[in-house]
Design an enzyme around this catalytic site. Structure first.
Site, PDB file in Angstrom:
ATOM      1  N   HIS A 177      -7.786   0.772   1.236  1.00  0.00           N
ATOM      2  CA  HIS A 177      -7.180   0.357   0.457  1.00  0.00           C
ATOM      3  C   HIS A 177      -6.087   0.016   0.904  1.00  0.00           C
ATOM      4  O   HIS A 177      -5.885  -0.860   2.320  1.00  0.00           O
ATOM      5  CB  HIS A 177      -5.355   1.416  -0.059  1.00  0.00           C
ATOM      6  CG  HIS A 177      -5.488   3.038  -0.535  1.00  0.00           C
ATOM      7  ND1 HIS A 177      -6.533   2.952  -1.995  1.00  0.00           N
ATOM      8  CD2 HIS A 177      -5.022   3.757  -0.848  1.00  0.00           C
ATOM      9  CE1 HIS A 177      -6.590   3.701  -2.020  1.00  0.00           C
ATOM     10  NE2 HIS A 177      -6.214   4.852  -1.391  1.00  0.00           N
TER      11      HIS A 177
ATOM     12  N   CYS B 228      -8.312  -3.490  -1.937  1.00  0.00           N
ATOM     13  CA  CYS B 228      -7.025  -4.262  -3.242  1.00  0.00           C
ATOM     14  C   CYS B 228      -6.520  -5.915  -2.433  1.00  0.00           C
ATOM     15  O   CYS B 228      -6.166  -5.334  -1.260  1.00  0.00           O
ATOM     16  CB  CYS B 228      -5.932  -3.602  -3.245  1.00  0.00           C
ATOM     17  SG  CYS B 228      -6.991  -2.639  -5.194  1.00  0.00           S
TER      18      CYS B 228
END
Length: 421
Positions: free
Chosen positions: A248, A298
């Site tokens: 992430h 991300c």
């Protein structure tokens, strides 16, 4: 931060960079809640005191209206009274209130240089300057059609860019950090499909003759620990080093490389800090050698809906629409030290990155394919441009787009080893 305070910092920026000691006031900023630990780590990742001071000032301007008074208080608490008094002396009366008006400029016509076979050079006659108001400017002639275009002699083209040495065996170490199972307390979901990406990257970089090391589900401190171990290794026998991070991600303050990646416990490590471990100063055996970073994560929470593509572009979009789900969002001398580094991101900073739980991510899927098909003939930057183009044509859920990108301070072309070459 208040506009007036930002102006004061800019007015005395040179004094602050020259005289400020960031190490003395970081703890004060942390205790007052002005900076987070990640911000302190980012400041301390800079090599010189001056660079640390510059990074501190960059971050300080983003920390709200209480940041400037807290800065003055920290300066007094650490005995840097002269700097505090200097900043307090700057008031609105001494600051520029507006940008000076620019004089009007009227463009002069452009004249194309003419080639002379006799002198083997292009002759250019500068336009005659005309005082405004005395006579009108001459009207430039319309561009000539293709039939009227002068035929100019062909000149041989010679590539002057050197290539990195990439013939060691193995070529170098490839470290893959695959974070897919996150602690419940982190508020980050597990990254289903990440193992597919990991397997693809492990396979392709072994085929490119790298020694591949895979580390799974690393916490914040373990990511930094693995990077430290990698920096302390002797890379003298290698020609390159690769780091691939599947996790992430989020946005982060930076001076060179944006973004940050999360440990499975939640906190994030700035990409700039990760790259700094392998800089020429911190890892001498990699000086002058390419250091490549591939980040599948991300870059933030924005979703890109794209724009209408001209008809002649649509025929190239042969990749089907996908229903993939995004990576989880998050709250958020010698050679120069910053050289021979390339960082490739799965998405542009600030935007989400899309991943299929069954097939893996858009980015890794296309990176793997492009490397397999083109590594024998194309250089790395060309191949990453191919990846950018391929991923940009995919639509997630029939609506959202994704745009990869890369930041490069490579000095030469880089060609991987390949069994087909």
């Amino acid at each position: 931060m208040d506009h007036k305070h930002r102006q004061i910092l800019q007015l005395y920026r040179q004094d602050l960079v020259t005289r400020l000691n960031p190490a003395d006031i970081c703890d004060g900023f942390l205790s007052k809640g002005v900076f987070t630990q990640d911000m302190i780590d980012e400041i301390q990742s800079e090599i010189t005191r001056r660079d640390q001071a510059r990074q501190l000032l960059i971050i300080l301007e983003t920390r709200g209206n209480q940041a400037f008074p807290a800065f003055l208080q920290c300066l007094h608490e650490t005995g840097q009274h002269d700097l505090a008094e200097l900043l307090q002396s700057g008031d609105g009366a001494h600051l520029p209130s507006s940008v000076p008006e620019q004089p009007s400029v009227i463009p002069l016509p452009v004249q194309n240089p003419k080639y002379s076979e006799k002198t083997d050079r292009f002759d250019f006659t500068p336009p005659r300057l005309v005082p405004l108001g005395q006579e009108s400017l001459p009207v430039p002639k319309p561009l000539s059609t293709s039939s009227e275009t002068e035929v100019r002699p062909n000149r041989s083209r010679r590539d002057r860019i050197e290539c990195y040495k990439m013939d060691a065996s193995p070529c170098g170490i490839c470290l893959i950090i695959n974070n897919f199972k996150f602690d419940p307390a982190s508020d980050l979901k597990d990254r289903k499909g990440s193992n597919i990406d990991c397997d693809k990257m492990e396979k392709i970089f072994k085929a490119l003759n790298f020694e591949v090391i895979v580390k799974r589900n690393l916490k914040y401190k373990n990511i930094k620990q693995e990077m430290s171990f990698l920096a302390k290794r002797d890379h003298s026998a290698y020609d390159c080093c690769v780091v691939i991070i599947l996790s992430h991600g989020t946005e982060a303050n930076h001076t060179h490389f944006p973004g940050a990646v999360h440990g499975v416990d939640g906190p994030s490590v700035p990409v700039q800090l990760i790259t700094n471990y392998l800089s020429g100063q911190n890892c001498p055996s990699l000086q002058g050698k390419p250091k490549l970073f591939f980040i599948q994560a991300c870059g933030g929470g924005k979703k890109d809906t794209g724009f209408e593509v001209p008809p002649d572009e649509k025929e190239h979009s042969s990749i089907p629409i996908s229903s993939r789900t995004p990576d989880e969002l998050d709250a958020r001398a010698t050679l120069p030290t910053l050289s021979d580094i390339l960082v490739s991101y799965s998405t542009f900073p600030g935007y989400v990155s899309w991943r299929d739980t069954q097939a893996g991510s858009f980015y890794v899927e296309n990176l793997d394919r492009v490397l397999e098909e083109n590594a024998a003939t194309e250089d790395l930057v060309t191949m990453l441009t191919m990846v950018n183009d391929a991923v940009s044509q995919i639509s997630a859920k029939g609506l959202y787009k994704q745009m990869p990108g890369f930041f490069s301070v490579l000095r030469k072309l880089l060609y991987f080893q390949s069994s087909q070459s």
